[in-house]
Scaffold this motif. Structure first.
Motif, short mmCIF file in Angstrom:
data_model
loop_
_atom_site.label_atom_id
_atom_site.label_comp_id
_atom_site.label_asym_id
_atom_site.label_seq_id
_atom_site.Cartn_x
_atom_site.Cartn_y
_atom_site.Cartn_z
N GLU A 82 0.82 -1.22 0.00
CA GLU A 82 0.00 0.00 0.00
C GLU A 82 0.85 1.27 0.00
O GLU A 82 0.56 2.22 -0.73
N TRP A 83 1.91 1.31 0.82
CA TRP A 83 2.75 2.50 0.93
C TRP A 83 4.22 2.14 0.99
O TRP A 83 4.59 1.12 1.57
N GLU A 84 5.05 3.00 0.41
CA GLU A 84 6.49 3.00 0.63
C GLU A 84 6.89 4.43 1.00
O GLU A 84 6.60 5.37 0.25
N VAL A 85 7.53 4.58 2.16
CA VAL A 85 7.94 5.91 2.62
C VAL A 85 9.38 5.81 3.12
O VAL A 85 9.71 4.91 3.90
N ASN A 86 10.22 6.73 2.72
CA ASN A 86 11.62 6.68 3.14
C ASN A 86 11.85 7.50 4.41
O ASN A 86 11.31 8.59 4.59
N TYR A 87 12.68 6.92 5.31
CA TYR A 87 13.01 7.57 6.58
C TYR A 87 14.52 7.67 6.77
O TYR A 87 15.28 6.80 6.30
N ILE A 88 14.94 8.71 7.48
CA ILE A 88 16.33 8.87 7.92
C ILE A 88 16.29 9.32 9.39
O ILE A 88 15.64 10.30 9.72
N ASP A 89 16.96 8.57 10.25
CA ASP A 89 17.04 8.94 11.68
C ASP A 89 15.67 9.17 12.31
O ASP A 89 15.51 10.04 13.17
N GLY A 90 14.66 8.43 11.86
CA GLY A 90 13.36 8.49 12.49
C GLY A 90 12.41 9.54 11.95
O GLY A 90 11.31 9.71 12.48
N TYR A 91 12.78 10.25 10.89
CA TYR A 91 11.84 11.19 10.29
C TYR A 91 11.77 10.98 8.78
O TYR A 91 12.69 10.43 8.18
N LYS A 92 10.66 11.40 8.18
CA LYS A 92 10.44 11.20 6.75
C LYS A 92 11.38 12.07 5.93
O LYS A 92 11.42 13.28 6.12
N GLU A 93 12.09 11.44 5.02
CA GLU A 93 13.05 12.16 4.17
C GLU A 93 13.26 11.35 2.90
O GLU A 93 13.68 10.19 2.95
N GLY A 94 12.95 11.95 1.74
CA GLY A 94 13.11 11.22 0.49
C GLY A 94 11.78 11.02 -0.21
O GLY A 94 10.90 11.88 -0.16
N ASN A 95 11.61 9.87 -0.83
CA ASN A 95 10.42 9.62 -1.65
C ASN A 95 9.32 8.88 -0.91
O ASN A 95 9.57 8.15 0.05
N TYR A 96 8.08 9.09 -1.38
CA TYR A 96 6.95 8.27 -0.94
C TYR A 96 6.16 7.82 -2.16
O TYR A 96 6.09 8.53 -3.17
N VAL A 97 5.59 6.62 -2.06
CA VAL A 97 4.76 6.07 -3.13
C VAL A 97 3.54 5.40 -2.50
O VAL A 97 3.68 4.60 -1.56
N HIS A 98 2.36 5.71 -3.01
CA HIS A 98 1.11 5.11 -2.57
C HIS A 98 0.57 4.25 -3.71
O HIS A 98 0.51 4.70 -4.85
N TYR A 99 0.16 3.00 -3.40
CA TYR A 99 -0.26 2.05 -4.44
C TYR A 99 -1.75 1.70 -4.30
O TYR A 99 -2.30 1.67 -3.20
N TYR A 100 -2.37 1.42 -5.45
CA TYR A 100 -3.67 0.76 -5.47
C TYR A 100 -3.47 -0.72 -5.15
O TYR A 100 -2.34 -1.24 -5.23
N ARG A 101 -4.55 -1.41 -4.83
CA ARG A 101 -4.45 -2.85 -4.56
C ARG A 101 -3.96 -3.64 -5.77
O ARG A 101 -3.38 -4.71 -5.64
N ASN A 102 -4.21 -3.09 -6.98
CA ASN A 102 -3.78 -3.80 -8.19
C ASN A 102 -2.30 -3.60 -8.51
O ASN A 102 -1.80 -4.08 -9.52
N GLY A 103 -1.59 -2.86 -7.62
CA GLY A 103 -0.17 -2.66 -7.80
C GLY A 103 0.21 -1.39 -8.55
O GLY A 103 1.39 -1.02 -8.61
N LYS A 104 -0.78 -0.72 -9.14
CA LYS A 104 -0.51 0.53 -9.85
C LYS A 104 -0.24 1.66 -8.85
O LYS A 104 -0.81 1.70 -7.76
N VAL A 105 0.62 2.60 -9.25
CA VAL A 105 0.92 3.75 -8.39
C VAL A 105 -0.28 4.68 -8.33
O VAL A 105 -0.87 5.03 -9.35
#
Length: 359
Positions: free
Chosen positions: A148-171
């Motif tokens: 469902e989600w990919e979120v990048n973290y550094i040292d415990g906080y959000k930093e970088g890219n995020y991607v949210h997906y549909y159930r069918n795998g599409k972004v």
């Protein structure tokens, strides 16, 4: 004769109340029921330690060897296993369970993996920790197992890219983060994978021009945002709500509120507490009591769900030092409380205060 007092304060963040410097330790609830029972060896926890609910049921059993943690198990009031942890090499393997017995979490506490499951055993969250802080790609899954989600973290906080997906795998949505905030371009797609919207964020707020496209990729509309508001009452978009992968947040000193991430907050809060004690503690007291050499005071307290310091107690070579330590710690300001899964929680602290008195 003049005496020079060197003064040191150390702040320890801990979920367990530290033992006092006696051979046997016993703490009781106001109703007289034993709360905590254990043995000390040279001021260090040793052997089996038991913690009880106020109504008498076993809450936690921990084992130590000369101060070194070996393993522990915590229980729900009904006797079902709630938490268990054990030393694995230099790390601690931690597992928690639903009250009905199913595995909820499994993780290596400070440097390693984290996994969370639903009651059906389906993996819901997968991530990694470095030095106790969320780091790398945090992944959340739908309850049926799809990403469902990919979120990048550094040292415990959000930093970088995020991607949210549909159930069918599409972004569904993708963008970038800086210091826990959405920053820069975001793109939004339909379930077939076609771009529908693209635009910008500035410090987590919709900003600049957002463009809308049809299924052929042709721009059919644009909406301009200023400070998160549209101009001329145009169609409004909803800001993307990115889930928070951080499970627990630290207690925050009021002068550290603006900092980002648990690592920076803990460091700042520790420094503020240390400075407070160093400035407020009456160091002349040690000389007045004619003490010499190294003197150590252990102060234990909790910061409750409202951020107030409660339950201050101290152990020192002289009762007057204990009273002074309690007085100073009780002068600490109201903090922003620590949280676990978004809910305020009470956290325990132990502070060793060390004097070195030289003639």
């Amino acid at each position: 004769m003049n005496k020079i007092v060197s003064f040191s304060v150390f702040v320890l963040f801990t979920f367990n109340i530290c033992a006092q410097e006696i051979e046997m330790f016993e703490e009781v609830y106001p109703n007289g029921q034993i709360k905590l029972l254990g043995e000390l060896l040279d001021d260090k926890k040793n052997g089996e330690w038991k913690k009880y609910y106020e109504t008498g049921e076993i809450l936690k059993i921990s084992n130590y060897k000369e101060g070194k943690f070996l393993d522990s198990k915590s229980y729900y009031k009904n006797g079902t296993l709630k938490l268990e942890s054990e030393k694995v090499g230099e790390e601690i393997l931690f597992k928690s369970y639903y009250e009905t017995g199913e595995l909820f979490e499994e993780r290596i506490m400070f440097n390693g993996y984290f996994k969370e499951f639903n009651k059906a055993g389906v993996l819901r969250v997968k991530s990694n920790y470095e030095n106790g802080y969320l780091s790398g790609t945090w992944i959340q899954f739908y309850d049926t197992g799809e990403k469902e989600w990919e979120v990048n973290y550094i040292d415990g906080y959000k930093e970088g890219n995020y991607v949210h997906y549909y159930r069918n795998g599409k972004v569904k949505e993708e963008g970038s983060l800086s210091n826990n905030l959405k920053e820069g371009k975001e793109k939004r797609y339909n379930e077939q994978g076609f771009l529908v919207w693209e635009g910008y964020y500035q410090k987590d707020t919709l900003s600049k021009k957002w463009k809308k496209y049809n299924s052929l990729g042709k721009k059919i509309k644009s909406v301009k945002y200023v400070n998160g508001q549209t101009i001329n009452n145009e169609e409004e978009l909803i800001s993307t709500n990115i889930p928070n992968g951080v499970i627990s947040t630290a207690v925050i000193h009021p002068e550290c509120i603006e900092l980002i991430g648990n690592k920076a907050i803990k460091k700042c809060t520790s420094e503020k507490i240390t400075r407070h004690i160093s400035r407020k503690f009456n160091t002349d007291l040690a000389g007045d009591l004619q003490l010499v050499g190294r003197q150590k005071i252990i102060v234990n307290f909790e910061i409750d769900e409202q951020g107030y310091v409660i339950g201050v107690r101290a152990k020192a070579p002289h009762p007057d030092l204990e009273d002074e330590a309690i007085r100073v710690v009780e002068l600490l300001p109201q903090f922003k409380p620590g949280t676990k899964r978004g809910k305020p929680m009470e956290l325990a602290f132990s502070i060793p205060v060390i004097f070195q008195i030289v003639n």
